[in-house]
Design an enzyme around this catalytic site. Structure first.
Site, short mmCIF file in Angstrom:
data_model
loop_
_atom_site.label_atom_id
_atom_site.label_comp_id
_atom_site.label_asym_id
_atom_site.label_seq_id
_atom_site.Cartn_x
_atom_site.Cartn_y
_atom_site.Cartn_z
N TYR A 142 57.27 72.05 -41.20
CA TYR A 142 57.22 73.00 -42.38
C TYR A 142 57.60 72.46 -43.65
CZ TYR A 142 55.08 77.32 -40.87
OH TYR A 142 54.11 78.46 -40.99
N GLU A 165 56.69 74.01 -47.04
CA GLU A 165 56.43 74.72 -48.14
C GLU A 165 57.14 74.43 -49.31
OE1 GLU A 165 57.50 78.85 -47.15
OE2 GLU A 165 55.73 79.30 -45.53
N ASP A 213 32.68 72.11 -58.09
CA ASP A 213 32.80 72.13 -56.78
C ASP A 213 32.14 71.13 -56.12
OD1 ASP A 213 32.87 72.28 -54.00
OD2 ASP A 213 32.38 74.38 -54.12
N ARG A 233 39.26 67.06 -42.17
CA ARG A 233 38.50 68.50 -42.75
C ARG A 233 39.94 68.91 -43.81
NH1 ARG A 233 34.67 71.48 -41.17
NH2 ARG A 233 33.88 69.63 -40.09
C1 LIG Z 1 31.18 72.77 -47.66
C2 LIG Z 1 31.26 73.45 -49.01
C3 LIG Z 1 32.47 74.46 -49.31
C4 LIG Z 1 33.40 74.99 -48.33
O1 LIG Z 1 34.25 74.11 -47.44
P1 LIG Z 1 34.85 74.69 -46.26
O2 LIG Z 1 35.90 73.45 -45.85
O3 LIG Z 1 33.80 74.78 -45.35
O4 LIG Z 1 35.71 75.88 -46.64
C5 LIG Z 1 32.83 74.89 -50.63
N1 LIG Z 1 31.91 74.38 -51.70
C6 LIG Z 1 30.78 73.87 -51.41
C7 LIG Z 1 29.95 73.54 -52.46
C8 LIG Z 1 30.42 73.10 -50.20
O5 LIG Z 1 29.62 72.46 -49.76
#
Ligand SMILES: *Cc1c(COP(=O)(O)O)cnc(C)c1O
Length: 428
Positions: A53, A55, A212, A247
């Site tokens: 842990y 945090e 993103d 991941r």
């Molecule tokens: C894959 C993806 C996510 C989300 O990721 P997770 O790890 O599946 O929650 C967010 N934004 C975009 C553009 C993605 O392609």
């Protein structure tokens, strides 16, 4: 104390994992968001770092915002080695992307995005993002997602004729709607995104800008896609797609937003960070800093273009007639098969893809008119342009076999796929 391995402790799970390893080894992984991280990454992921842990942060932030790197900011004891690893992960991520500040704690891409909204906005504020049906992500304001319920959402899409982002239209929409945050980035857009233009639009309407780059982070690192980091207020990314790590996710931002972002991640949204994943992120960042990673990124794009060309030669219609990234959207309407049936037929042939809506699709997300393909995973296996031609031929034959309901032909293709794959072992 714990001396027995998984094969002794839990045969059911052990066998399923072994079968999954065999499935990926014998098949072709063409889902553009998937990849195979190195053994070293998986080793860090399965390490004792899982147990702690931690945090807080591996640094102490004073009330006035000054960061003390030689003082721990954890709420639990025993974090000396955890702090070393998280500091390494942060330093490497900053170097990799040239970012002012990086938070490596987000559990995955979706929470990372929600954390950014939580940091910068009040509930009910207006956000602008790409429509899921046209290539955006659930967390960019879709109605079923938290982002669509907590915020007031305006969506942009792609042009009906060209299926490309139309920056003039996006600018007009932003000027009319005056959102507080403009999100760029996509999950199913086969072309480059002009992040500088997105940032200019945001600045002109007084909005925060966020990119993103979950899908394309590895391409950005490899220099084959424009980086949003020099421009945008905030950049989020997953670490498991083209970046080829565990991941997970991270948030990059300008120095002025660092305290807000960190506070929104912890204690705002998350509790204990997943330090095993952070250790694995650190390893993946080291690999991505090596010169060979740029070659990898370049080859992903070359392979995608070779696959796109070969598919078009086989009579497939591609959204935007090609690709300049890692991803291909196939419009199956001229082939007399739906995305759902194509996905199933390809799966039976050992080729993994996902059904996907195409822009202005008249089908549903569950039964859309397209499939989405990508080359990050097959490129990791060492395949290049000549294998892409073979793969396009497998795909074409499998679709024809599915339309003809010829199961024997699908089985024959599966054996061909297996043979090709056997020349490119993943962890062997
Ligand atoms: C894959 C993806 C996510 C989300 O990721 P997770 O790890 O599946 O929650 C967010 N934004 C975009 C553009 C993605 O392609």
């Amino acid at each position: 104390m714990f001396i027995d391995g998984l094969d002794i402790v839990d045969k059911d799970v052990h066998d399923a994992i072994a079968s999954e390893a065999r499935r990926t080894d014998e098949g072709l992984e063409l889902i553009p968001s998937e990849n195979f991280p190195s053994k070293a990454v998986l080793e860090a992921l399965g390490s004792v770092m899982n147990n702690k842990y931690a945090e807080g942060y591996p640094f102490f932030r004073k009330k006035d915002g000054t960061v003390l790197w030689n003082r721990t900011g954890r709420y639990y004891g025993g974090n000396r080695y955890i702090d070393i690893v998280e500091k390494i992960a942060i330093e490497r991520a900053k170097k990799l992307f040239g970012a002012d500040h990086v938070n490596v704690q987000p559990y995955s891409g979706s929470p990372a995005n929600i954390e950014v909204y939580f940091a910068l906005l009040e509930f009910g504020d207006k956000i602008m993002g790409m429509d899921l049906a046209q290539g955006g992500h659930l967390t960019h304001g879709h109605g079923v997602n938290f982002s669509g319920k907590a915020y007031n959402v305006v969506h942009y899409g792609v042009d009906k004729e060209t299926n490309l982002l139309d920056y003039d239209e996006i600018r007009k929409l932003a000027e009319r709607e005056k959102p507080k945050l403009i999100i760029s980035g996509a999950t199913a857009y086969p072309r480059k995104i002009d992040f500088k233009e997105f940032d200019d639009i945001a600045k002109d309407v007084g909005a925060y800008s966020m990119a993103d780059i979950a899908h394309i982070a590895g391409l950005v690192v490899g220099g084959v896609h424009m980086s949003p980091v020099p421009y945008m207020d905030v950049v989020t990314t997953t670490t498991h797609k083209t970046l080829r790590g565990p991941r997970g996710a991270m948030i990059m931002c300008k120095e002025g937003l660092a305290a807000k972002i960190d506070k929104a991640v912890f204690p705002g949204m998350q509790g204990g960070p997943h330090e095993h994943a952070i250790a694995a992120k650190a390893v993946a960042f080291k690999e991505a800093l090596e010169p060979g990673f740029k070659d990898y990124a370049r080859q992903i794009v070359k392979n995608a273009q070779a696959l796109a060309d070969a598919l078009m030669e086989n009579g497939f219609k591609l959204v935007t007639d090609g690709t300049d990234n890692h991803l291909i959207l196939v419009d199956l309407r001229n082939k007399g098969i739906t995305g759902k049936d194509a996905e199933a037929a390809l799966d039976a042939s050992g080729i993994t893809v996902n059904k996907n809506t195409i822009p202005y699709d008249t089908g549903t997300p569950w039964n859309p008119s397209g499939i989405r393909l990508g080359t990050p995973a097959v490129t990791t296996r060492g395949m290049n342009e000549s294998e892409m031609k073979e793969i396009a031929s497998f795909i074409s034959r499998a679709i024809d076999a599915a339309v003809a309901k010829d199961e024997a032909a699908l089985e024959k293709i599966r054996l061909g796929v297996k043979e090709l794959a056997s020349n490119f072992p993943i962890y062997g």
